[in-house]
Structures are given as structure tokens and as C-alpha cells.
Design a protein around this motif. Structure first.
Motif, PDB file in Angstrom:
ATOM      1  N   GLU A 156       0.833  -1.211   0.000  1.00 25.73           N
ATOM      2  CA  GLU A 156       0.000   0.000   0.000  1.00 25.73           C
ATOM      3  C   GLU A 156       0.863   1.255   0.000  1.00 25.73           C
ATOM      4  OE1 GLU A 156      -3.879   1.732   2.463  1.00 25.73           O
ATOM      5  OE2 GLU A 156      -2.734   0.004   3.198  1.00 25.73           O
ATOM      6  N   SER A 157       1.951   1.252   0.779  1.00 28.41           N
ATOM      7  CA  SER A 157       2.845   2.426   0.790  1.00 28.41           C
ATOM      8  C   SER A 157       3.521   2.605  -0.566  1.00 28.41           C
ATOM      9  CB  SER A 157       3.900   2.263   1.893  1.00 28.41           C
ATOM     10  OG  SER A 157       4.700   1.116   1.652  1.00 28.41           O
ATOM     11  N   GLU A 208       2.278   1.717  -3.459  1.00 30.58           N
ATOM     12  CA  GLU A 208       1.246   2.226  -4.374  1.00 30.58           C
ATOM     13  C   GLU A 208       1.004   3.722  -4.150  1.00 30.58           C
ATOM     14  OE1 GLU A 208      -2.163  -0.170  -3.743  1.00 30.58           O
ATOM     15  OE2 GLU A 208      -1.260  -2.001  -4.553  1.00 30.58           O
ATOM     16  N   GLU A 209       1.014   4.164  -2.908  1.00 31.56           N
ATOM     17  CA  GLU A 209       0.827   5.592  -2.631  1.00 31.56           C
ATOM     18  C   GLU A 209       1.985   6.414  -3.183  1.00 31.56           C
ATOM     19  OE1 GLU A 209       0.336   5.861   1.537  1.00 31.56           O
ATOM     20  OE2 GLU A 209      -1.751   5.110   1.531  1.00 31.56           O
ATOM     21  N   GLU A 210       3.211   5.914  -3.014  1.00 29.55           N
ATOM     22  CA  GLU A 210       4.371   6.621  -3.573  1.00 29.55           C
ATOM     23  C   GLU A 210       4.298   6.680  -5.089  1.00 29.55           C
ATOM     24  OE1 GLU A 210       7.833   4.688  -2.173  1.00 29.55           O
ATOM     25  OE2 GLU A 210       7.564   5.306  -0.068  1.00 29.55           O
ATOM     26  N   ARG A 228       1.732   9.289  -6.040  1.00 30.17           N
ATOM     27  CA  ARG A 228       2.244  10.655  -5.882  1.00 30.17           C
ATOM     28  C   ARG A 228       3.218  11.001  -6.985  1.00 30.17           C
ATOM     29  NH1 ARG A 228       2.197   9.348  -0.216  1.00 30.17           N
ATOM     30  NH2 ARG A 228       4.372   8.675  -0.360  1.00 30.17           N
TER      31      ARG A 228
END
Length: 363
Positions: A323-324, A326-328, A331
Motif C-alpha cells: 500500500e505504501s 502504491e501511494e508513492e 504521488r
């Protein structure tokens, strides 16, 4: 009085003799009696053992030959075997033996997809027409036979054919008509998931993009690779749900007749192991992402009453890391898009200024 005293004295004397009489060794007659009893018991044991062996031999000799034994086929393949068994039980009175079904599955040839489809057809036909109750040994033979036949025997096997084969076998496990749900063991489900994971790894090594956009409804514009990956994700979710549903004992919520029919076919209540959940999590993360994995893989597992909502920390950590990432990535993609939009705006402004200068020169 004298007579009573005399009788009492005799009784006391006789009692003293019985109490204080020394213990004599067992006589020869007693020893012979004991030895005869031992001999008779050993004879009875040997007689019963001999009779049981004789009964087994007699039952094996008197056993009626099975359908495949009667056919005495020169070449045994799943296609020939299913034809013989269907003809043998066409009237609906004869039952298919488990040994014949196992022979049918073991005759599957490597790399022959027709044999895998014949095994799947046999599972559906025998359950529907002949009250065939699939057992663990039959389920193992069926799954191993379908894997052996559906995987092509190329010299260099890459990911996509292997994935097609594993998805086909997983589809048969999920399908209620095959009755594999009632008898398949968790180890075999792990084997199918392992084939899927290996195929995805091989495809990724060849440069294929595995991550797809999950849609509620297919639009029809997807290419073949995207359809295959979507189906892979669907069967992975289905395998986990099959094991979870079986392990929570659904017969407790059924009516009596439905529960009785369900238990007649049920051979095992084994649910997903930690290895099963790890394999399914890795597959779902590589295709659908963290949100899909949490919802469709970990969610049903944690909802089972026997897990008490506890999930292994390594799996939760893998989902959090994905999940982290994918968020990076989101962004970074947003920053690139913003930079591209800024560049387009600046180019448009420069083009506008150039048009104004040209208009001034004309005037």
C-alpha cells in the motif's frame, strides 16, 4: 449340652486345619489344565486369524471384476476409460468404483489437454448420473492428472502456458459440479496456487506488466493478457473462499435433508493454512494491489469464526508495504502529470505571445 460342645469343638478344629494348612504347589492335573487352556486359546487365535485371511482371499477371488477390468483395454486413456464407464453405468443402477476413477486419472498423458478435460468431464458426469462420492484419493488423482495433462511439455516452458493450465485446474476446484470441494486437501490447493505464482514470476521476468485496473464490470476492450490476469485473480479468490466456507461448517445452518446430503459427500473440513494465505496474498498483490487483497483474500479469512479475526503479521506487513509503494507511485505519477501540464501551459503561452507579435508586425 455335651453334644453341642462336641460339635462346636469339631467345627473349631476343622477351621484351624483349613487356615493353617500350608500351601501346596500346583498339582500336575492343575498344570495340565492350565497348559491346555493356553493351548486352546492359541489355537482359537490362529483359527480366527486363518479364517480372516481365508475370508479376505475368498472375497478377493469372488469380487466381481470392475468395468475397466472387464473391458481389458489395450490402450488406457481418460477418453477410453470414461467411454467404458459411461456405458457400464448407463442404466443408473451400477456404481462407478473409486479404483476405476483413479485409474482413469492416472492414465492422463503429460501435455495432453484433452485428457485434462476428460477428467473434468468424468467428475461432473459421475457425480450427476451415478451417485459417485469422490474420496480424498480420487480428488488427489484428479488434480494431479489435470495438472500433468494441462501443462504443455515444451522444452522451455514459460509463464503463460503454465498459467493457463493452473487457472483451468483452479476452475475445476471452484466448480460445485465437480465435487472437488468436498474431498480436496489443502496441500493440493497450495500446489495449484504455487503453479500460478511460478507462472506469474516467469511472466514478470519476461517483462510483462502484471498489475491491472480492477473494474466492477468488464468493458470488452481488454486484451487477452488482461483477461487472463483478471481470471487468475478471480480463481485465486475462489480457492480461498472454498476452503474458508468448508472450514466454517456450513451444515450447521442447513436444513436436515440438505445437511444429510452434504455430509454424505464431505470427506474433509480442512481450511486454508498459513501457506495458502501467503500464496494467495502474493498473487493478489502482484495483480490487484493492496486494497483488493485486503478485501477479497484476507477479509474472508479473518471473518471465519475459527480464526477469531487474527491474521499473521507477515501478511499484514506485506499488504502495508504494498500500500505504501502504491501511494508513492501515485504521488510520483501525479507530480509527473502536473509537470507535464505546466510544460504544456508554458508552451501554449509562448505560442500565444508569438501570435501576438506576428499580429503587431502585420499592423
Amino acid at each position: 449340652m455335651n453334644n453341642q460342645a462336641l460339635v462346636r469343638a469339631r467345627c473349631i478344629l476343622r477351621a484351624n486345619k483349613l487356615v493353617h494348612r500350608p500351601k501346596e504347589p500346583a498339582t500336575a492335573g492343575v498344570q495340565n489344565l492350565m497348559s491346555s487352556r493356553v493351548a486352546s486359546s492359541s489355537f482359537q487365535h490362529h483359527r480366527f486369524a486363518f479364517s480372516s485371511v481365508a475370508q479376505q482371499e475368498q472375497s478377493s477371488t469372488d469380487r466381481r471384476p470392475s468395468a475397466l477390468e472387464q473391458a481389458n483395454l489395450d490402450v488406457i486413456t481418460p477418453g477410453h476409460s470414461i467411454f467404458v464407464l459411461q456405458k457400464y453405468a448407463a442404466d443408473g443402477l451400477a456404481l462407478i468404483r473409486q479404483s476405476d476413477f483413479i485409474k482413469l486419472c492416472e492414465s492422463a498423458r503429460p501435455g495432453n489437454m484433452k485428457d485434462a478435460k476428460a477428467i473434468a468431464t468424468a467428475l461432473k458426469e459421475f457425480r450427476r448420473n451415478n451417485r459417485f462420492v469422490l474420496q480424498k484419493a480420487g480428488a488427489r488423482a484428479a488434480v494431479e492428472g489435470m495438472i500433468r495433462s494441462s501443462i504443455p511439455n515444451y522444452k522451455e516452458l514459460y509463464g503463460k502456458p503454465r498459467l493457463h493450465a493452473a487457472v483451468f485446474v483452479a476452475d475445476q476446484i471452484i466448480d460445485e459440479k465437480t465435487a472437488l470441494y468436498f474431498a480436496i486437501e489443502t496441500e493440493l490447493v497450495d500446489q495449484v496456487l504455487g503453479e500460478i505464482q511460478q507462472a506469474l514470476t516467469e511472466m514478470e521476468e519476461r517483462g510483462m506488466q502484471l498489475k491491472i485496473e480492477i473494474k466492477e464490470k468488464a468493458s470488452g476492450d481488454e486484451d487477452d493478457d488482461e483477461k487472463l490476469l483478471f481470471k487468475t485473480l478471480r480463481v485465486t479468490e475462489g480457492l480461498v473462499k472454498v476452503l474458508v466456507n468448508r472450514s466454517v461448517r456450513p451444515e450447521f445452518n442447513m436444513k436436515k435433508r440438505a445437511a444429510r446430503n452434504y455430509l454424505k459427500r464431505l470427506q474433509t473440513v480442512a481450511g486454508p493454512e498459513l501457506s495458502t494465505l501467503k500464496l494467495a496474498t502474493d498473487i493478489a498483490l502482484s495483480i490487484g494491489g493492496a486494497a483488493v487483497t485486503q478485501k477479497d483474500i484476507v477479509g474472508p479469512y479473518a471473518a471465519a469464526w475459527w480464526t477469531k479475526g487474527v491474521v499473521d503479521e507477515s501478511i499484514l506487513k506485506a499488504i502495508a508495504d504494498a500500500e505504501s509503494r502504491e501511494e508513492e507511485a501515485a504521488r510520483a505519477a501525479a507530480a509527473e502529470e502536473e509537470a507535464a501540464n505546466t510544460e504544456d501551459d508554458s508552451e501554449a503561452e509562448e505560442a500565444g505571445e508569438g501570435d501576438e507579435d506576428a499580429k503587431d508586425e502585420k499592423e
